[in-house]
Enzyme design. Structure first.
Site, PDB file in Angstrom:
ATOM      1  N   ASP A 347      42.349  39.896  50.364  1.00 28.14           N
ATOM      2  CA  ASP A 347      42.626  39.821  51.676  1.00 28.14           C
ATOM      3  C   ASP A 347      44.144  39.899  51.999  1.00 28.14           C
ATOM      4  O   ASP A 347      44.914  39.673  51.101  1.00 28.14           O
ATOM      5  CB  ASP A 347      41.956  38.512  52.333  1.00 28.14           C
ATOM      6  N   HIS A 674      36.966  44.277  45.187  1.00 21.76           N
ATOM      7  CA  HIS A 674      37.057  43.947  46.677  1.00 21.76           C
ATOM      8  C   HIS A 674      38.583  44.162  47.159  1.00 21.76           C
ATOM      9  O   HIS A 674      39.198  42.808  46.720  1.00 21.76           O
ATOM     10  CB  HIS A 674      36.360  42.456  47.140  1.00 21.76           C
ATOM     11  N   ASP A 722      29.926  45.940  40.554  1.00 25.37           N
ATOM     12  CA  ASP A 722      31.018  46.580  40.949  1.00 25.37           C
ATOM     13  C   ASP A 722      30.906  47.142  41.979  1.00 25.37           C
ATOM     14  O   ASP A 722      31.168  48.746  42.102  1.00 25.37           O
ATOM     15  CB  ASP A 722      31.300  47.178  39.426  1.00 25.37           C
ATOM     16  N   GLU A 731      35.967  40.290  43.443  1.00 33.33           N
ATOM     17  CA  GLU A 731      37.217  40.421  44.032  1.00 33.33           C
ATOM     18  C   GLU A 731      38.346  40.527  42.892  1.00 33.33           C
ATOM     19  O   GLU A 731      37.882  40.259  41.825  1.00 33.33           O
ATOM     20  CB  GLU A 731      37.292  39.327  44.883  1.00 33.33           C
TER      21      GLU A 731
HETATM   22  O1  9MR Z   1      38.552  31.521  44.026  1.00 33.83           O
HETATM   23  C1  9MR Z   1      38.194  30.984  45.147  1.00 33.83           C
HETATM   24  C2  9MR Z   1      36.929  30.229  44.442  1.00 33.83           C
HETATM   25  O2  9MR Z   1      37.286  29.174  43.543  1.00 33.83           O
HETATM   26  C3  9MR Z   1      36.146  29.839  45.877  1.00 33.83           C
HETATM   27  O3  9MR Z   1      34.917  29.281  45.427  1.00 33.83           O
HETATM   28  C4  9MR Z   1      35.912  30.989  46.960  1.00 33.83           C
HETATM   29  C5  9MR Z   1      35.284  30.331  48.034  1.00 33.83           C
HETATM   30  O4  9MR Z   1      35.935  29.331  48.711  1.00 33.83           O
HETATM   31  O5  9MR Z   1      37.111  31.207  47.312  1.00 33.83           O
HETATM   32  C6  9MR Z   1      37.896  31.832  46.348  1.00 33.83           C
HETATM   33  O6  9MR Z   1      39.037  32.192  46.492  1.00 33.83           O
HETATM   34  C7  9MR Z   1      39.259  33.222  47.526  1.00 33.83           C
HETATM   35  C8  9MR Z   1      39.961  32.856  48.712  1.00 33.83           C
HETATM   36  O7  9MR Z   1      39.063  31.742  49.608  1.00 33.83           O
HETATM   37  C9  9MR Z   1      40.396  33.874  49.719  1.00 33.83           C
HETATM   38  N1  9MR Z   1      40.939  35.112  49.089  1.00 33.83           N
HETATM   39  C10 9MR Z   1      40.207  35.460  48.293  1.00 33.83           C
HETATM   40  C11 9MR Z   1      40.000  34.552  46.958  1.00 33.83           C
HETATM   41  C12 9MR Z   1      39.205  35.226  45.821  1.00 33.83           C
HETATM   42  O8  9MR Z   1      37.860  35.645  46.094  1.00 33.83           O
END
Ligand code: 9MR
Length: 760
Positions: A347, A674, A722, A731
């Site tokens: 993002d 992602h 994947d 991601e």
């Molecule tokens: O890495 C984060 C993980 O520990 C959390 O469980 C999750 C849900 O809140 O969010 C992950 O972080 C994401 C973030 O919220 C938004 N940018 C992408 C991050 C990686 O997936």
């Protein structure tokens, strides 16, 4: 009139579609599908195209018996050009089969959706068929989660710089199809590190088998000659994969070479090397990941061929920032220049707590290289990473870290404002955007979110660390960081319980945290190490975390950072009265992880509570590996280095899915992570993530719709796909690659697995 047979679905087309189609056994005339009523009106375009509609920028033409349109170039988002049909009834729990013929000249990836017709346009089926000029038939199944009288079928075909021509035909949506079952292609049952093993390091593999007695194995060289043999060790059913497995140890073989294979139970593993060059490359690639992740700067094709893109979020339309970003309504009445930094993940958000652990790990990799007996700091020197700052006589790893640290400093509430000295928790889009979307094309308003104690302490910790790390290179920058760190610490003490909540996840991640004792501990550690100040020493010695067993089987993370403080107190010289105990505690944590590895037939140093693998599990694994590696640096005990090296095997292919989780490394490796800009899976004009990009990894909780649809009921190691749509398993993220980079640097320092280094 279409002359094409209705079910001409060729295997290739089905397999390349994002949502792989149902098996072809259920083809034309199959009773399961014949029974379902047709929901699409005029899907064959026999007599014009009504009731289909198109956006104003295209002209629909059904004169050939197909529906065709010239799609204009120069649009940005998939939804900028749409062909659709409305008022399609869906029944909750009913399984539907959606199929169509499609062609694109030149070839394009389109989006085919069955969705809610109004905001938030919830997608019940989202497919990304890769269309070519010859055309193919595509078929998918999905189960509707809702009763809806007026769903939409739409083809989103915008987002191309160049014009192209689309034709569709035989669009069909029938009810009653059985749900498809996703079965990953896991290849040969002998699982190895597909990249390679260090000549003097451990060499372990796993074979998936029904056999319960030991099996003979053979190691073959590239010419097919048997160079070693032995017998495997039965391990029973592995809880992380649900498989009956046996383990193979061929560590006595030490000759370097390429193209080795391991043969057992009638299966031949994917090929691998014995050598060390690949870890040297991974050390650089895992750090080179960051430059194309930068916000606020154009990415140069000279430095990263194939990855050039305009600067994102520099105040040029359609971007709305980040040079002058206001707060969310009611949060503050100023705006800040928060340009720069790294995009967090796939993002366009930028989050202080995640930037904090990432930039810390990067600076820590540098500090370790200087302090550890096996460290090779010259490998991180100026020119090592091909970044714009290469040539400035500062180690490239520190230049890259500074790009983020400068951003973190900008997130501090300015003097004179309420909450001065605290850090805003995050800055991101007001609403979530779709994929793909280049950073410079993001049209969403950007917003600063309220300060939090956790973000403030992340700033205090990283700025304190930057103050000592940058001192030899830029004393003024070091001083600026120290001042910011002290101000942040004071502000956190004054506002010790301002928490980011889980509800704040519209347009960006929440990064919520309501226990900041660990952030206080980490910040105190970094401030103490940089200043020796009594206040920080007293905080450390008074904190229950200083003596607690903090070595969780599921690893530290952005949310749980006490280990960051403890590890630095152990490895960086300081005058703490109990430093010997602190150092011993790291070895105790490492011993726990060695026990977990020994219990795991795949050699994974990760044992989350309840066998529930977490979002970003690959980073949790690597963070445990950092503890093992630090124990090696502190003690020189071989067993810890062995644990580090064996752990890498899991990430590079010795796993239930028989794939590497690092792009560009291994025969079969994650490459569709992602991301809004490395979105090759959705738009062939865009690149895949660069070599050295870590995928998040198996996540038992299946927290995205695609994972829920494809992976329901998965054993932990199988909870991964994947696919670019699976953000909860696949991601990429700055805090995950920082763990990889730290460990890759350590492993590269071990040379052939026998480096001794000089004592420092
Ligand atoms: O890495 C984060 C993980 O520990 C959390 O469980 C999750 C849900 O809140 O969010 C992950 O972080 C994401 C973030 O919220 C938004 N940018 C992408 C991050 C990686 O997936």
């Amino acid at each position: 009139m279409s002359q094409r047979p209705r079910w001409r679905a060729p295997l290739a087309a089905v397999a390349t579609a994002t949502l792989a189609a149902t098996t072809l056994a259920a083809g034309p005339g199959s009773p399961a599908y014949a029974e379902g009523p047709e929901q699409i009106v005029n899907g064959s375009f026999d007599d014009g195209y009504a009731p289909w509609w198109g956006t104003a920028n295209i002209t629909l033409d059904a004169s050939s018996g197909q529906l065709c349109a010239d799609i204009p170039g120069g649009t940005v988002n998939p939804w900028d050009v749409i062909i659709g049909q409305n008022d399609i009834p869906l029944l909750a729990g009913e399984t539907y089969r959606f199929s169509f013929f499609g062609s694109a000249d030149p070839g394009r990836v389109a989006k085919a959706l069955v969705q809610l017709p109004v905001d938030p346009y919830t997608q019940y089926l989202a497919a990304n068929p890769s269309l070519d000029a010859a055309g193919d038939t595509y078929a998918y199944t999905f189960t509707s989660p809702v009763d809806l009288p007026d769903a939409q079928v739409v083809f989103q075909v915008g987002g191309s710089t160049a014009p192209w021509r689309l034709c569709i035909d035989d669009v069909s949506l029938t009810g009653g199809a059985p749900p498809e079952v996703y079965v990953p292609d896991t290849g040969p049952r002998v699982r190895v590190n597909q990249v390679g093993y260090l000549p003097k390091g451990p060499k372990n593999a796993t074979v998936v088998t029904d056999a319960t007695d030991p099996l003979p194995w053979e190691l073959h060289n590239a010419g097919g000659a048997v160079v070693a043999r032995g017998s495997s060790t039965p391990r029973g059913v592995d809880a992380s994969s649900g498989q009956n497995v046996q383990s193979i140890d061929f560590g006595r073989y030490t000759r370097a070479g390429t193209g080795y294979t391991l043969v057992a139970d009638g299966e031949t593993s994917r090929p691998f090397d014995i050598g060390s060059d690949f870890y040297e490359k991974l050390r650089a690639d895992s750090l080179k990941f960051y430059y194309p992740q930068r916000s606020g700067i154009a990415i140069s094709d000279d430095l990263r061929p194939g990855y050039a893109r305009p600067a994102g979020h520099v105040g040029v339309a359609p971007n709305q920032g980040d040079t002058d970003v206001p707060c969310q309504p009611g949060v503050c009445d100023y705006s800040l220049d928060v340009s720069g930094g790294w995009y967090d993940a796939g993002d366009h958000g930028k989050y202080v707590v995640n930037g904090g652990i990432a930039v810390h790990q990067m600076m820590s990799e540098y500090e370790r290289s200087v302090l550890a007996r096996t460290g090779e700091p010259w490998k991180l020197w100026d020119g090592s990473l091909d970044i714009p700052e290469s040539g400035n006589r500062v180690p490239d790893i520190l230049d890259e870290a500074r790009w983020e640290q400068e951003f973190l400093l900008k997130m501090q509430v300015p003097a004179g404002q309420p909450l001065a000295g605290m850090a805003h928790h995050k800055i991101h889009d007001a609403a979530w955007t779709g994929l793909p979307l280049l950073p410079d094309q993001d049209p969403q308003p950007r917003e600063l979110h309220a300060p939090s104690t956790a973000a403030t302490l992340n700033l205090a910790a990283t700025a304190a660390q930057a103050a000592r790390v940058f001192l030899p290179y830029d004393p003024a920058f070091a001083a600026r960081n120290l001042k910011a760190a002290k101000a942040a610490w004071a502000a956190a003490k004054a506002h010790p319980a301002v928490y980011a909540t889980g509800a704040d996840s519209n347009g960006g991640g929440a990064y919520d945290d309501s226990n900041v004792a660990d952030e206080f501990y980490w910040a105190a550690a970094e401030l103490y190490l940089s200043t020796g100040g009594r206040e920080f020493r007293d905080h450390l010695l008074g904190s229950p975390l200083h003596t607690a067993d903090i070595w969780a089987p599921d690893g530290f993370s952005w949310q749980s950072v006490a280990a960051l403080g403890r590890l630095d107190l152990a490895r960086i010289p300081n005058a703490l009265p109990d430093r010997a105990r602190v150092r011993a505690s790291v070895a105790q944590g490492a011993d726990r992880y060695l026990g977990i590895i020994a219990d795991s037939p795949y050699g994974v140093p990760y044992a989350p509570p309840g066998n529930q693998w977490a979002w970003g599990s690959n980073s949790s694994i690597l963070n445990n590996v950092e503890v093992l590696a630090t124990a090696y640096d502190l003690t020189g005990a071989e067993k810890y280095r062995t644990g580090v090296l064996e752990s890498m095997d899991y990430l590079l292919g010795r796993n239930a899915l028989n794939q590497s989780y690092i792009t560009g490394y291994g025969e079969v490796a994650s490459h569709n992570q992602h991301s809004r800009w490395f979105a090759h899976e959705l738009n062939a004009e865009l690149p895949n993530p660069p070599a050295g990009t870590l995928a998040g990894g198996a996540n038992s909780a299946l927290q995205d719709p695609l994972a829920q649809q494809k992976l329901a009921g998965c054993a932990p190691q199988f909870c991964y796909i994947d696919d670019i749509e699976s953000y909860s398993t696949n991601e990429l993220a700055i805090n995950w690659n920082s763990a990889l980079a730290w460990v890759a640097g350590f492993v590269a320092d071990q040379d052939n697995g026998d480096a001794r280094g000089r004592l420092r």
